[in-house]
Write a protein that holds these residues in place. Structure first.
Motif, short mmCIF file in Angstrom:
data_model
loop_
_atom_site.label_atom_id
_atom_site.label_comp_id
_atom_site.label_asym_id
_atom_site.label_seq_id
_atom_site.Cartn_x
_atom_site.Cartn_y
_atom_site.Cartn_z
N HIS A 152 3.57 20.56 -48.68
CA HIS A 152 3.18 20.14 -50.01
C HIS A 152 4.29 19.34 -50.68
CE1 HIS A 152 2.14 20.48 -54.33
NE2 HIS A 152 0.89 20.42 -53.88
N ALA A 153 5.54 19.80 -50.52
CA ALA A 153 6.67 19.09 -51.12
C ALA A 153 6.83 17.69 -50.54
CB ALA A 153 7.95 19.90 -50.91
N PHE A 154 6.71 17.56 -49.23
CA PHE A 154 6.84 16.23 -48.61
C PHE A 154 5.67 15.33 -49.00
CE2 PHE A 154 9.83 17.17 -44.75
CZ PHE A 154 10.85 17.44 -45.64
N TRP A 155 4.49 15.90 -49.16
CA TRP A 155 3.32 15.12 -49.60
C TRP A 155 3.54 14.55 -51.00
CZ3 TRP A 155 -0.40 16.95 -53.40
CH2 TRP A 155 -1.53 16.12 -53.55
N CYS A 156 4.24 15.31 -51.85
CA CYS A 156 4.52 14.86 -53.21
C CYS A 156 5.53 13.72 -53.25
CB CYS A 156 5.03 16.03 -54.06
SG CYS A 156 3.79 17.29 -54.42
N ASN A 157 6.31 13.55 -52.20
CA ASN A 157 7.31 12.49 -52.12
C ASN A 157 6.60 11.16 -51.80
OD1 ASN A 157 9.36 10.69 -51.21
ND2 ASN A 157 10.63 12.40 -50.56
N PRO A 158 6.82 10.10 -52.57
CA PRO A 158 6.16 8.82 -52.25
C PRO A 158 6.44 8.32 -50.84
CG PRO A 158 7.14 8.73 -54.44
CD PRO A 158 7.60 10.02 -53.82
N HIS A 255 -11.87 14.90 -52.57
CA HIS A 255 -11.81 15.14 -51.13
C HIS A 255 -10.72 16.18 -50.88
CE1 HIS A 255 -8.23 12.63 -51.45
NE2 HIS A 255 -8.97 11.61 -51.87
N PRO A 256 -10.55 16.68 -49.66
CA PRO A 256 -9.48 17.64 -49.39
C PRO A 256 -8.11 17.11 -49.82
CG PRO A 256 -10.99 17.58 -47.55
CD PRO A 256 -11.40 16.46 -48.47
N ILE A 257 -7.23 18.00 -50.16
CA ILE A 257 -5.98 17.64 -50.83
C ILE A 257 -5.16 16.61 -50.07
CG2 ILE A 257 -4.87 19.71 -49.87
CD1 ILE A 257 -3.05 19.77 -52.34
N TYR A 258 -5.05 16.71 -48.75
CA TYR A 258 -4.15 15.83 -48.02
C TYR A 258 -4.83 14.60 -47.45
CZ TYR A 258 -0.69 19.53 -48.52
OH TYR A 258 0.19 20.46 -49.03
N TRP A 259 -6.15 14.45 -47.67
CA TRP A 259 -6.82 13.21 -47.29
C TRP A 259 -6.39 12.10 -48.24
CZ3 TRP A 259 -12.67 13.87 -45.73
CH2 TRP A 259 -12.76 14.75 -44.63
N GLN A 260 -6.21 10.90 -47.68
CA GLN A 260 -5.94 9.74 -48.52
C GLN A 260 -7.27 9.23 -49.10
OE1 GLN A 260 -2.66 8.74 -48.79
NE2 GLN A 260 -2.04 10.33 -47.37
N ASP A 261 -7.18 8.46 -50.17
CA ASP A 261 -8.39 7.98 -50.83
C ASP A 261 -9.22 7.06 -49.96
OD1 ASP A 261 -7.86 9.44 -53.11
OD2 ASP A 261 -6.88 7.78 -54.16
N ASP A 262 -8.62 6.50 -48.90
CA ASP A 262 -9.40 5.65 -48.00
C ASP A 262 -10.34 6.45 -47.11
OD1 ASP A 262 -7.67 6.83 -46.16
OD2 ASP A 262 -6.69 4.96 -45.57
N PHE A 267 -2.35 13.23 -44.72
CA PHE A 267 -0.95 13.62 -44.58
C PHE A 267 -0.87 14.90 -43.77
CE2 PHE A 267 2.88 15.88 -45.99
CZ PHE A 267 3.83 14.92 -45.65
N THR A 268 0.00 14.92 -42.79
CA THR A 268 0.21 16.08 -41.93
C THR A 268 1.70 16.39 -41.88
OG1 THR A 268 0.65 14.94 -39.84
CG2 THR A 268 -1.67 15.17 -40.49
N LEU A 269 2.08 17.47 -41.24
CA LEU A 269 3.49 17.78 -41.07
C LEU A 269 4.20 16.75 -40.19
CD1 LEU A 269 3.44 21.67 -40.87
CD2 LEU A 269 4.66 20.29 -42.56
#
Length: 415
Positions: A152-158, A255-262, A267-269
């Motif tokens: 989650h922390a890495f996903w928050c990083n641009p 959509h699910p949290i780690y899916w991109q809007d496209d 986003f994965t580990l």
């Protein structure tokens, strides 16, 4: 020379292995990475390393009235929610704890590990072994949280950095077609039998009634969930529980949290990559899982249905031990697949006590029982769960809005 019991020798070896693995999970993370707290529900990696050590200091070494803690102030910093042993630092502010440093926390672990290992070497004590075993399963829970929280922390990083390099899956294999398998019905027994380790919330073993039902042979895939998204599932209030729909509106879920809007990448580990349509859908809240099941003309299984089906199955699958940290498609096999690993499976069951439940005595009774309100049960483990931490009776639980865990779903039906 008389030797200690095999059980004592085993717990000493297991203690070193499990404690060492937590450090291995953090080995290539920087001090800055391990300081991050991206939301109140998550904790910094450094705090996980310290809290799991505090657990052994408080509940194992602290049994000795003569023991003096490494630093009394750390008791306040690293207590999580054990109100009966004293106050604690506010959970949403754990990311502010730049001190003690990471080096000091690592030294803290070494000191406590040495003392616990020495204690296990000197004492053949069933109560001591039980406390250490509880502490190790507690540590394995935090090993999974280390992975979910850093994701989650890495996903928050641009920059959306990768925690690890990808492990490529076999290309070209087709997912097993979804079908339903009839489950048992009538009076069945669930709950821990008493052999081996279990948390108190898995007890006592008791009888319950199953109505005629069936379970899907595999987990719901990304492709199946994508159809729900594309057909307006997040825009149709009739599919959602009232609280779930309010959450969708308030948080703007689409959509699910780690899916991109496209809707083509996630986003994965291992960083951002194309969504594999055949992998199990992951990082769903209970609200999303329940809405999808309704849209699909099905429902979520109850935890009793799931456990009844899982009893006797070996605990193997895509678990943390495989090193992928990403759900994998079900491409072969008969019967119920993916019962352990890949994703935690939301059930239709609220997290409440079993008939005759008794929490552990003393402060450790706060471990599970006091959370039996407003939470829902998940079963089966995930790709971030250590294999030897799981069993068919294991009851995980989270609030219904939680999305950052490796959680998905299996469909169920009434017959």
């Amino acid at each position: 020379m008389a030797s200690r019991s095999l059980a004592a020798e085993d717990i000493g070896s297991r203690f070193g292995r499990v404690r060492g693995h937590s450090l291995e999970l953090c080995a290539h993370l920087s001090a800055e990475d391990l300081q991050l707290q991206s939301m109140p529900d998550a904790s910094p990696g450094k705090w996980h390393l310290a809290h799991t050590t505090w657990f052994f200091e408080q509940f194992v070494l602290g049994r000795d009235p003569a023991y003096r803690p490494r630093d009394p102030a750390w008791h306040y910093l690293f207590n999580s929610y054990y109100q009966s042993v004293g106050p604690m630092h506010a959970r949403p502010q754990r990311g502010l704890l730049s001190r003690p440093s990471l080096d000091e926390v690592r030294d803290y672990r070494r000191r406590i590990d040495d003392m616990v290992a020495d204690l296990l070497a000197r004492q053949d004590d069933a109560e001591l072994s039980s406390l250490v075993e509880l502490g190790l399963h507690h540590e394995q829970q935090h090993q999974e949280l280390l992975l979910t929280d850093i994701k989650h922390a890495f996903w928050c990083n641009p920059l959306q950095p990768a925690y690890r390099a990808p492990i490529l899956a076999e290309a070209g294999a087709k997912v097993v077609p979804l079908r339903y398998i009839d489950g048992g019905e009538g009076i069945v027994e669930i709950g821990h039998r008493g052999e081996g380790f279990a948390f108190d919330n898995e007890t006592p073993r008791h009888r319950t009634l199953l109505q005629p039902h069936a379970l899907a042979n595999r987990l719901v895939t990304n492709a199946e969930y994508l159809a729900f998204v594309r057909e307006g599932g997040y825009r149709e209030p009739g599919l959602w529980l009232s609280e779930g729909w309010a959450t969708v509106q308030r948080e703007g879920w689409q959509h699910p949290i780690y899916w991109q809007d496209d809707l083509a990448s996630e986003f994965t580990l291992a960083g951002v990559r194309a969504i594999d349509p055949q992998e199990p859908v992951c990082h769903l809240s209970y609200f999303e899982a329940e809405a999808f099941a309704r849209w699909a003309g099905a429902r979520l299984p109850t935890e009793a249905e799931w456990e009844s089906a899982a009893q006797g199955l070996p605990v193997h699958g895509n678990l943390q031990d495989q090193g992928r940290c990403q759900p994998q498609p079900a491409v072969a096999g008969e019967g119920l697949l993916q019962m352990f690993g890949d994703v935690w499976e939301w059930t239709a069951s609220p997290y409440i006590s079993y008939p005759g439940f008794r929490p552990l005595p003393g402060s450790l009774g706060e471990y599970n029982g006091k959370f039996m309100c407003g939470q829902w049960v998940l079963r089966g483990g995930s790709c971030a769960t250590p294999r030897d931490h799981l069993r068919a009776t294991y009851r995980n639980f989270f609030p219904p809005h939680a999305r950052w865990q490796f959680a998905g779903l299996r469909l169920g039906q009434d017959r």
